[in-house]
Design a protein around this motif. Structure first.
Motif, short mmCIF file in Angstrom:
data_model
loop_
_atom_site.label_atom_id
_atom_site.label_comp_id
_atom_site.label_asym_id
_atom_site.label_seq_id
_atom_site.Cartn_x
_atom_site.Cartn_y
_atom_site.Cartn_z
N VAL A 173 0.82 -1.21 0.00
CA VAL A 173 0.00 0.00 0.00
C VAL A 173 0.86 1.26 0.00
CG1 VAL A 173 -1.98 -1.08 1.12
CG2 VAL A 173 -0.17 -0.06 2.52
N GLY A 174 2.15 1.11 -0.15
CA GLY A 174 3.02 2.28 -0.21
C GLY A 174 3.04 3.05 1.09
N TRP A 175 2.75 4.37 1.00
CA TRP A 175 2.82 5.25 2.16
C TRP A 175 1.47 5.45 2.84
CZ3 TRP A 175 7.67 6.46 3.57
CH2 TRP A 175 8.66 6.38 2.59
N ASP A 176 0.49 4.63 2.50
CA ASP A 176 -0.86 4.83 3.04
C ASP A 176 -0.90 4.73 4.57
OD1 ASP A 176 -1.68 5.19 0.51
OD2 ASP A 176 -2.82 3.32 0.33
N ASN A 177 -0.13 3.80 5.14
CA ASN A 177 -0.12 3.66 6.60
C ASN A 177 0.45 4.90 7.27
OD1 ASN A 177 -1.22 1.03 6.80
ND2 ASN A 177 0.75 0.14 6.24
N PHE A 178 1.46 5.51 6.66
CA PHE A 178 2.03 6.73 7.22
C PHE A 178 1.04 7.89 7.09
CE2 PHE A 178 5.60 4.07 6.11
CZ PHE A 178 6.47 4.24 7.16
N LYS A 179 0.31 7.94 5.96
CA LYS A 179 -0.68 8.99 5.78
C LYS A 179 -1.77 8.87 6.83
CE LYS A 179 -0.02 9.39 0.76
NZ LYS A 179 -0.65 9.19 -0.56
N PHE A 180 -2.19 7.63 7.08
CA PHE A 180 -3.24 7.42 8.08
C PHE A 180 -2.76 7.86 9.46
CE2 PHE A 180 -5.17 4.69 11.35
CZ PHE A 180 -6.49 5.00 11.16
N LEU A 181 -1.49 7.57 9.76
CA LEU A 181 -0.94 7.94 11.07
C LEU A 181 -0.91 9.45 11.27
CD1 LEU A 181 0.56 7.15 13.72
CD2 LEU A 181 2.68 7.23 12.41
N PHE A 182 -0.50 10.17 10.24
CA PHE A 182 -0.29 11.61 10.40
C PHE A 182 -1.52 12.45 10.05
CE2 PHE A 182 4.08 10.06 9.81
CZ PHE A 182 4.62 10.52 11.01
N GLN A 183 -2.53 11.84 9.47
CA GLN A 183 -3.74 12.59 9.15
C GLN A 183 -4.78 12.51 10.25
OE1 GLN A 183 -5.03 11.13 5.34
NE2 GLN A 183 -3.57 12.39 4.18
N THR A 184 -4.49 11.76 11.30
CA THR A 184 -5.42 11.68 12.42
C THR A 184 -5.42 13.00 13.18
OG1 THR A 184 -3.71 10.77 13.86
CG2 THR A 184 -5.09 9.20 12.66
N SER A 185 -6.48 13.27 13.90
CA SER A 185 -6.60 14.52 14.65
C SER A 185 -5.62 14.60 15.80
CB SER A 185 -8.04 14.66 15.19
OG SER A 185 -8.37 13.56 16.02
N ASP A 186 -5.12 13.44 16.23
CA ASP A 186 -4.22 13.41 17.38
C ASP A 186 -2.74 13.42 16.98
OD1 ASP A 186 -6.36 13.22 19.20
OD2 ASP A 186 -6.48 11.05 18.87
N ALA A 187 -2.43 13.53 15.70
CA ALA A 187 -1.04 13.43 15.25
C ALA A 187 -0.17 14.51 15.88
CB ALA A 187 -0.98 13.52 13.72
N TRP A 188 -0.64 15.75 15.86
CA TRP A 188 0.14 16.84 16.44
C TRP A 188 0.26 16.67 17.95
CZ3 TRP A 188 3.53 20.39 16.95
CH2 TRP A 188 3.43 21.37 17.94
N LEU A 189 -0.83 16.25 18.60
CA LEU A 189 -0.85 16.10 20.06
C LEU A 189 0.18 15.08 20.52
CD1 LEU A 189 -2.20 16.65 22.85
CD2 LEU A 189 -3.75 14.75 22.30
N ILE A 190 0.17 13.89 19.91
CA ILE A 190 1.08 12.84 20.36
C ILE A 190 2.53 13.17 20.04
CG2 ILE A 190 -0.70 11.07 20.22
CD1 ILE A 190 0.45 10.17 17.57
N THR A 191 2.78 13.83 18.91
CA THR A 191 4.14 14.21 18.56
C THR A 191 4.66 15.28 19.51
OG1 THR A 191 3.73 13.70 16.23
CG2 THR A 191 5.64 15.06 16.73
N ARG A 192 3.82 16.26 19.80
CA ARG A 192 4.21 17.33 20.73
C ARG A 192 4.52 16.77 22.11
NH1 ARG A 192 -0.48 20.68 23.24
NH2 ARG A 192 -0.52 18.69 24.38
N ASN A 193 3.62 15.94 22.64
CA ASN A 193 3.83 15.39 23.98
C ASN A 193 5.10 14.54 24.04
OD1 ASN A 193 1.52 16.61 24.88
ND2 ASN A 193 0.26 14.77 24.79
N THR A 194 5.31 13.71 23.02
CA THR A 194 6.48 12.83 23.02
C THR A 194 7.77 13.64 23.03
OG1 THR A 194 5.23 11.17 21.77
CG2 THR A 194 7.62 10.94 21.83
N ILE A 195 7.87 14.64 22.16
CA ILE A 195 9.10 15.43 22.06
C ILE A 195 9.34 16.26 23.31
CG2 ILE A 195 10.25 17.27 20.78
CD1 ILE A 195 8.93 16.25 18.25
N LEU A 196 8.30 16.97 23.77
CA LEU A 196 8.48 17.87 24.91
C LEU A 196 8.83 17.10 26.19
CD1 LEU A 196 5.66 20.54 24.41
CD2 LEU A 196 8.10 20.71 23.90
N TYR A 197 8.16 15.99 26.42
CA TYR A 197 8.50 15.21 27.61
C TYR A 197 9.94 14.69 27.54
CZ TYR A 197 3.89 14.98 29.81
OH TYR A 197 2.72 15.29 30.45
#
Length: 330
Positions: A80-104
Protein backbone atom coordinates in the motif's frame (compact mmCIF):
# COMPACT_ATOMS: atom_id res chain seq x y z
CA UNK A 1 64.66 -3.30 -19.10
CA UNK A 2 63.48 -6.90 -18.64
CA UNK A 3 60.49 -7.72 -20.82
CA UNK A 4 57.44 -9.06 -18.91
CA UNK A 5 56.80 -12.58 -20.15
CA UNK A 6 53.68 -14.58 -19.36
CA UNK A 7 55.76 -16.77 -17.01
CA UNK A 8 57.10 -13.71 -15.16
CA UNK A 9 53.59 -12.29 -14.82
CA UNK A 10 52.35 -15.59 -13.40
CA UNK A 11 55.26 -15.72 -10.93
CA UNK A 12 54.60 -12.14 -9.84
CA UNK A 13 50.89 -12.88 -9.40
CA UNK A 14 51.64 -16.06 -7.44
CA UNK A 15 54.03 -14.11 -5.22
CA UNK A 16 51.36 -11.52 -4.45
CA UNK A 17 48.82 -14.22 -3.64
CA UNK A 18 51.30 -15.97 -1.34
CA UNK A 19 52.05 -12.74 0.52
CA UNK A 20 48.32 -12.05 0.85
CA UNK A 21 47.73 -15.55 2.28
CA UNK A 22 50.61 -15.08 4.70
CA UNK A 23 49.25 -11.73 5.88
CA UNK A 24 45.76 -13.19 6.18
CA UNK A 25 47.02 -16.15 8.21
CA UNK A 26 49.04 -13.80 10.41
CA UNK A 27 45.99 -11.57 10.98
CA UNK A 28 43.70 -14.44 11.96
CA UNK A 29 46.34 -16.07 14.16
CA UNK A 30 46.68 -12.76 15.98
CA UNK A 31 43.06 -11.59 16.19
CA UNK A 32 41.03 -14.76 15.55
CA UNK A 33 40.57 -15.49 19.26
CA UNK A 34 38.95 -12.08 19.75
CA UNK A 35 36.48 -12.70 16.94
CA UNK A 36 35.69 -16.05 18.55
CA UNK A 37 34.99 -14.31 21.85
CA UNK A 38 32.75 -11.79 20.07
CA UNK A 39 30.83 -14.45 18.15
CA UNK A 40 28.07 -15.18 20.76
CA UNK A 41 27.31 -11.48 21.24
CA UNK A 42 27.35 -10.86 17.48
CA UNK A 43 24.94 -13.75 16.90
CA UNK A 44 22.55 -12.42 19.56
CA UNK A 45 22.83 -8.93 18.06
CA UNK A 46 22.06 -10.30 14.60
CA UNK A 47 19.06 -12.30 15.76
CA UNK A 48 17.57 -9.69 18.10
CA UNK A 49 18.40 -6.44 16.32
CA UNK A 50 19.03 -6.93 12.61
CA UNK A 51 16.86 -9.81 11.41
CA UNK A 52 13.68 -8.22 12.92
CA UNK A 53 14.40 -5.09 10.85
CA UNK A 54 12.89 -6.98 7.91
CA UNK A 55 9.57 -6.46 9.72
CA UNK A 56 9.80 -2.80 8.80
CA UNK A 57 8.35 -3.80 5.43
CA UNK A 58 5.01 -4.38 7.20
CA UNK A 59 4.70 -0.59 7.37
CA UNK A 60 4.19 -0.61 3.59
CA UNK A 61 1.61 -3.43 3.51
CA UNK A 62 -2.04 -3.89 4.35
CA UNK A 63 -1.74 -7.01 6.44
CA UNK A 64 -4.36 -9.73 5.97
CA UNK A 65 -4.94 -12.74 8.21
CA UNK A 66 -6.36 -15.32 5.85
CA UNK A 67 -3.64 -17.87 6.64
CA UNK A 68 -2.63 -19.17 10.09
CA UNK A 69 0.99 -18.59 9.04
CA UNK A 70 2.24 -15.05 9.65
CA UNK A 71 4.91 -15.47 6.98
CA UNK A 72 2.30 -16.50 4.41
CA UNK A 73 0.10 -13.56 5.44
CA UNK A 74 3.06 -11.27 4.93
CA UNK A 75 3.63 -12.58 1.42
CA UNK A 76 -0.06 -12.47 0.47
CA UNK A 77 -0.75 -8.98 1.86
CA UNK A 78 -0.89 -6.21 -0.79
CA UNK A 79 1.59 -3.35 -0.87
CA UNK A 80 0.00 0.00 0.00
CA UNK A 81 3.02 2.28 -0.21
CA UNK A 82 2.82 5.25 2.16
CA UNK A 83 -0.86 4.83 3.04
CA UNK A 84 -0.12 3.66 6.60
CA UNK A 85 2.03 6.73 7.22
CA UNK A 86 -0.68 8.99 5.78
CA UNK A 87 -3.24 7.42 8.08
CA UNK A 88 -0.94 7.94 11.07
CA UNK A 89 -0.29 11.61 10.40
CA UNK A 90 -3.74 12.59 9.15
CA UNK A 91 -5.42 11.68 12.42
CA UNK A 92 -6.60 14.52 14.65
CA UNK A 93 -4.22 13.41 17.38
CA UNK A 94 -1.04 13.43 15.25
CA UNK A 95 0.14 16.84 16.44
CA UNK A 96 -0.85 16.10 20.06
CA UNK A 97 1.08 12.84 20.36
CA UNK A 98 4.14 14.21 18.56
CA UNK A 99 4.21 17.33 20.73
CA UNK A 100 3.83 15.39 23.98
CA UNK A 101 6.48 12.83 23.02
CA UNK A 102 9.10 15.43 22.06
CA UNK A 103 8.48 17.87 24.91
CA UNK A 104 8.50 15.21 27.61
CA UNK A 105 11.71 13.69 26.27
CA UNK A 106 13.40 17.10 26.09
CA UNK A 107 12.53 17.65 29.75
CA UNK A 108 13.74 14.14 30.62
CA UNK A 109 17.06 14.68 28.83
CA UNK A 110 17.69 17.97 30.64
CA UNK A 111 16.70 16.68 34.09
CA UNK A 112 18.66 13.45 33.68
CA UNK A 113 21.74 15.49 32.82
CA UNK A 114 21.40 18.12 35.55
CA UNK A 115 20.39 15.82 38.41
CA UNK A 116 22.63 12.95 37.26
CA UNK A 117 25.77 15.11 37.20
CA UNK A 118 24.68 16.95 40.35
CA UNK A 119 24.22 13.82 42.46
CA UNK A 120 27.42 12.31 41.03
CA UNK A 121 29.32 15.36 42.27
CA UNK A 122 27.68 15.06 45.68
CA UNK A 123 28.52 11.36 45.95
CA UNK A 124 32.11 12.04 44.93
CA UNK A 125 32.51 14.61 47.71
CA UNK A 126 31.03 12.49 50.50
CA UNK A 127 33.79 11.76 53.01
CA UNK A 128 32.20 8.54 54.24
CA UNK A 129 32.52 5.97 51.45
CA UNK A 130 30.12 3.63 53.25
CA UNK A 131 27.50 6.37 53.39
CA UNK A 132 28.12 7.16 49.71
CA UNK A 133 27.55 3.50 48.78
CA UNK A 134 24.33 3.48 50.81
CA UNK A 135 22.99 6.55 49.01
CA UNK A 136 24.00 5.19 45.59
CA UNK A 137 22.25 1.89 46.24
CA UNK A 138 19.12 3.62 47.57
CA UNK A 139 18.87 5.89 44.55
CA UNK A 140 19.67 3.09 42.08
CA UNK A 141 16.96 0.76 43.44
CA UNK A 142 13.95 2.34 41.62
CA UNK A 143 15.70 1.76 38.28
CA UNK A 144 15.27 -2.00 38.77
CA UNK A 145 11.64 -1.86 39.83
CA UNK A 146 8.93 -2.88 37.41
CA UNK A 147 6.90 0.04 36.10
CA UNK A 148 3.77 -1.75 37.34
CA UNK A 149 5.15 -1.67 40.89
CA UNK A 150 6.03 1.99 40.47
CA UNK A 151 2.53 2.68 39.18
CA UNK A 152 1.06 1.23 42.38
CA UNK A 153 3.48 3.25 44.50
CA UNK A 154 2.43 6.42 42.68
CA UNK A 155 -1.23 5.44 43.05
CA UNK A 156 -0.69 5.10 46.81
CA UNK A 157 0.22 8.80 46.81
CA UNK A 158 -2.29 10.08 44.26
CA UNK A 159 -5.39 8.01 44.99
CA UNK A 160 -8.22 10.57 45.06
CA UNK A 161 -9.84 9.05 48.18
CA UNK A 162 -7.20 7.27 50.28
CA UNK A 163 -3.94 8.53 48.77
CA UNK A 164 -1.24 9.86 51.09
CA UNK A 165 -1.40 13.35 49.58
CA UNK A 166 -5.17 13.79 49.75
CA UNK A 167 -5.71 11.87 52.99
CA UNK A 168 -2.76 12.98 55.14
CA UNK A 169 -0.51 15.72 53.72
CA UNK A 170 -3.02 18.15 52.18
CA UNK A 171 -5.35 18.18 55.25
CA UNK A 172 -2.34 18.92 57.46
CA UNK A 173 -1.47 21.91 55.26
CA UNK A 174 -5.07 23.05 54.93
CA UNK A 175 -5.09 22.52 51.15
CA UNK A 176 -7.94 21.33 48.98
CA UNK A 177 -7.76 17.74 47.74
CA UNK A 178 -7.10 17.08 44.06
CA UNK A 179 -8.56 14.39 41.82
CA UNK A 180 -5.20 13.68 40.18
CA UNK A 181 -6.48 11.22 37.56
CA UNK A 182 -9.05 13.60 36.12
CA UNK A 183 -7.02 16.85 36.03
CA UNK A 184 -4.42 16.74 33.21
CA UNK A 185 -2.72 20.04 34.14
CA UNK A 186 -0.69 18.41 36.94
CA UNK A 187 0.85 15.61 34.91
CA UNK A 188 3.51 17.62 33.01
CA UNK A 189 5.01 18.07 36.49
CA UNK A 190 4.24 14.63 37.93
CA UNK A 191 5.67 12.57 35.05
CA UNK A 192 9.13 14.26 35.02
CA UNK A 193 9.34 13.80 38.81
CA UNK A 194 8.55 10.08 38.50
CA UNK A 195 10.96 9.68 35.58
CA UNK A 196 13.73 11.37 37.55
CA UNK A 197 12.98 9.31 40.65
CA UNK A 198 13.45 6.17 38.58
CA UNK A 199 16.48 7.16 36.48
CA UNK A 200 18.57 9.60 38.51
CA UNK A 201 20.46 6.80 40.27
CA UNK A 202 21.40 5.18 36.96
CA UNK A 203 22.79 8.37 35.44
CA UNK A 204 24.46 9.42 38.69
CA UNK A 205 26.39 6.15 38.85
CA UNK A 206 27.55 6.51 35.22
CA UNK A 207 28.74 10.08 35.74
CA UNK A 208 30.29 9.15 39.09
CA UNK A 209 32.35 6.43 37.39
CA UNK A 210 33.64 9.05 34.95
CA UNK A 211 34.46 11.46 37.79
CA UNK A 212 36.33 8.82 39.78
CA UNK A 213 38.56 8.18 36.75
CA UNK A 214 39.90 11.76 36.82
CA UNK A 215 43.49 12.06 38.00
CA UNK A 216 43.60 13.67 41.48
CA UNK A 217 46.72 15.58 40.56
CA UNK A 218 44.50 18.07 38.70
CA UNK A 219 42.60 18.84 41.90
CA UNK A 220 45.78 19.03 43.97
CA UNK A 221 47.28 21.56 41.56
CA UNK A 222 44.04 23.58 41.56
CA UNK A 223 43.93 23.52 45.37
CA UNK A 224 47.50 24.80 45.55
CA UNK A 225 46.54 27.63 43.19
CA UNK A 226 43.70 28.55 45.54
CA UNK A 227 40.79 27.32 43.43
CA UNK A 228 37.51 26.78 45.32
CA UNK A 229 35.45 23.60 45.09
CA UNK A 230 33.05 25.22 42.63
CA UNK A 231 35.93 26.42 40.51
CA UNK A 232 37.39 22.91 40.44
CA UNK A 233 34.03 21.50 39.35
CA UNK A 234 33.59 23.95 36.47
CA UNK A 235 37.22 24.00 35.35
CA UNK A 236 38.26 20.36 35.89
CA UNK A 237 35.41 17.94 36.55
CA UNK A 238 32.82 19.05 34.00
CA UNK A 239 35.30 19.49 31.08
CA UNK A 240 36.90 16.09 31.73
CA UNK A 241 33.58 14.20 31.89
CA UNK A 242 32.22 16.08 28.86
CA UNK A 243 32.72 13.10 26.49
CA UNK A 244 30.54 10.94 28.76
CA UNK A 245 27.91 13.68 29.03
CA UNK A 246 27.82 14.08 25.24
CA UNK A 247 27.59 10.32 24.67
CA UNK A 248 24.72 9.87 27.14
CA UNK A 249 22.90 12.89 25.73
CA UNK A 250 23.25 11.70 22.12
CA UNK A 251 21.90 8.27 23.07
CA UNK A 252 18.84 9.92 24.63
CA UNK A 253 18.38 12.22 21.64
CA UNK A 254 18.28 9.12 19.44
CA UNK A 255 15.19 7.99 21.36
CA UNK A 256 13.48 11.36 21.56
CA UNK A 257 10.56 10.03 19.47
CA UNK A 258 10.16 7.06 21.79
CA UNK A 259 8.31 7.22 25.09
CA UNK A 260 8.52 5.03 28.18
CA UNK A 261 5.35 3.03 27.61
CA UNK A 262 5.06 1.94 31.25
CA UNK A 263 5.42 5.50 32.49
CA UNK A 264 2.72 6.93 30.22
CA UNK A 265 0.36 3.93 30.26
CA UNK A 266 0.71 2.22 33.64
CA UNK A 267 1.43 5.21 35.88
CA UNK A 268 -1.36 7.32 34.38
CA UNK A 269 -3.66 4.27 34.54
CA UNK A 270 -4.55 5.08 30.91
CA UNK A 271 -7.05 7.64 32.16
CA UNK A 272 -8.86 9.19 29.21
CA UNK A 273 -9.24 12.51 31.02
CA UNK A 274 -5.46 12.92 30.98
CA UNK A 275 -4.89 12.31 27.26
CA UNK A 276 -4.25 15.98 26.49
CA UNK A 277 -0.99 15.82 28.46
CA UNK A 278 -0.19 12.10 28.64
CA UNK A 279 -0.95 10.64 25.21
CA UNK A 280 2.30 9.89 23.34
CA UNK A 281 3.16 8.00 20.17
CA UNK A 282 3.74 4.65 21.88
CA UNK A 283 0.49 4.61 23.85
CA UNK A 284 -1.46 5.92 20.85
CA UNK A 285 -0.15 3.15 18.61
CA UNK A 286 -0.88 0.52 21.28
CA UNK A 287 -4.44 1.70 21.66
CA UNK A 288 -4.90 1.89 17.89
CA UNK A 289 -3.65 -1.65 17.49
CA UNK A 290 -5.77 -3.01 20.34
CA UNK A 291 -8.93 -1.29 19.05
CA UNK A 292 -8.49 -1.64 15.27
CA UNK A 293 -5.88 -4.40 15.00
CA UNK A 294 -4.02 -2.31 12.42
CA UNK A 295 -0.51 -3.78 12.49
CA UNK A 296 0.48 -1.79 9.41
CA UNK A 297 -0.10 1.54 11.13
CA UNK A 298 1.75 0.33 14.23
CA UNK A 299 4.72 -0.72 12.12
CA UNK A 300 4.64 2.62 10.30
CA UNK A 301 4.85 4.45 13.63
CA UNK A 302 7.74 2.26 14.78
CA UNK A 303 9.65 2.78 11.53
CA UNK A 304 8.97 6.52 11.73
CA UNK A 305 10.38 6.64 15.27
CA UNK A 306 13.46 4.64 14.31
CA UNK A 307 14.31 6.68 11.22
CA UNK A 308 13.80 10.04 12.96
CA UNK A 309 15.89 8.87 15.91
CA UNK A 310 18.69 7.75 13.58
CA UNK A 311 18.65 11.08 11.75
CA UNK A 312 18.69 13.01 15.03
CA UNK A 313 21.71 11.07 16.27
CA UNK A 314 23.57 11.79 13.02
CA UNK A 315 22.62 15.47 13.13
CA UNK A 316 23.52 15.86 16.80
CA UNK A 317 26.82 14.10 16.29
CA UNK A 318 27.56 16.36 13.32
CA UNK A 319 26.95 19.44 15.47
CA UNK A 320 29.20 18.07 18.22
CA UNK A 321 31.84 17.18 15.64
CA UNK A 322 31.87 20.74 14.31
CA UNK A 323 32.23 22.19 17.82
CA UNK A 324 34.69 19.63 19.20
CA UNK A 325 35.83 16.80 16.94
CA UNK A 326 37.36 14.82 19.80
CA UNK A 327 34.04 14.61 21.67
CA UNK A 328 31.98 13.23 18.75
CA UNK A 329 30.81 9.61 18.77
CA UNK A 330 32.03 9.01 15.21
Amino acid sequence: MEQATPAAIRRKKAGKEKRARTLNQSYWSKYGVFYLMMAPALIVLLINNYIPMVGGLIAFKNMTYASPSFFQNFLDSPWVGWDNFKFLFQTSDAWLITRNTILYNVVFIVTNLVFGVGFALLFNNLKSKRLAKFHQTTMFLPYFLSMIIMAYLVYAFLNPEIGILNKIIFPMLGWETIDWYSEPKWWPLILPIINEWRNVGYYAVIYLAAIIGIDHEYYEAAHIDGASKWRQVWSITVPLIRPVIITMTLLQIGRIFYADFGLFFQVTRNAGALYDTTLVIDTYVYQGFMVMGDIGMSSAAGLYQAVIGFVLVLASNLVVRRVSKDDALF
